[in-house]
Design an enzyme around this catalytic site. Structure first.
Site, short mmCIF file in Angstrom:
data_model
loop_
_atom_site.label_atom_id
_atom_site.label_comp_id
_atom_site.label_asym_id
_atom_site.label_seq_id
_atom_site.Cartn_x
_atom_site.Cartn_y
_atom_site.Cartn_z
CG HIS A 1 -1.92 -1.01 1.39
ND1 HIS A 1 -2.12 -1.72 2.56
CD2 HIS A 1 -2.84 -1.48 0.52
CE1 HIS A 1 -3.11 -2.57 2.41
NE2 HIS A 1 -3.56 -2.46 1.18
CB SER B 1 -4.42 -6.60 4.52
OG SER B 1 -3.85 -5.37 4.15
NE ARG C 1 -2.03 -7.87 -4.16
CZ ARG C 1 -2.83 -8.28 -3.19
NH1 ARG C 1 -2.36 -8.44 -1.98
NH2 ARG C 1 -4.10 -8.54 -3.45
CE LYS D 1 -20.66 -7.33 6.92
NZ LYS D 1 -19.93 -7.82 5.75
#
Ligand code: PNS
Length: 160
Positions: free
Chosen positions: A17, A130, A93, A41
């Protein structure tokens, strides 16, 4: 000079990132890092406020300028409208990312006319994710080669 929106979950920010933010900050006038979240959430490792603070500190350490960080509920296209972004930026990526990002780019353009620009991530970060960082940290592993130092520290504090 263009304003661009870089949306994501950033739970947590990783070196891939940071690489995309640095590239975008050199190419465009203003980069808005947008933490997209569903307020109903939680589900993540870090709260939205913690993610903002972690990104802020990492950007200060990396001496990246012309970047703002905001959190938005709901759609990325609505965040882009609020900050008056000329387009979105996404990092790629690999071909798997391209498949997903092309679908999102087409959808975002169809619903709001906002174009997307892709930036290739640096070769060192093609496998950084992540999700894997969260898993490694949760099971007591060391993800420090994949995240900024302050994020590594925060993960260690959280899970040790
Ligand atoms: O870092 P991530 O989790 O891969 O980022 C995905 C994100 C947050 C950019 C994407 O899920 C998103 O844009 N969510 C906001 C909701 C939205 O706009 N959905 C329509 C996508 S076409």
């Amino acid at each position: 000079m263009a304003t661009v929106l870089y949306p994501g979950s950033f739970d947590p920010l990783h070196l891939g990132h940071l690489d995309i933010i640095e590239q975008a900050s050199r190419l465009f006038g203003k980069v808005v890092v947008a933490i997209l979240h569903n307020p109903e959430k939680h589900g993540g490792v870090f709260s939205v406020d913690e993610r903002i603070a972690l990104i802020q500190t990492a950007l200060e350490s990396a001496k990246v300028k012309n970047v703002e960080i905001h959190a938005f509920p709901g759609l990325a296209v609505d965040a882009a409208r609020v900050v008056q972004a000329d387009f979105m930026v996404k990092g790629l990526r690999n071909s798997g990312d391209f498949e997903i990002e092309q679908q999102m780019a087409h959808t975002n353009f169809a619903v709001a006319g906002i174009p997307t620009v892709y930036l290739p991530c640096s070769p060192a970060y093609t496998s950084v994710s992540s999700r894997f960082i969260r898993e490694i940290a949760q099971y007591g592993g060391d993800p420090s080669s994949m995240v900024p130092a302050n994020v590594a520290h925060a993960l260690k504090e959280l899970f040790s």
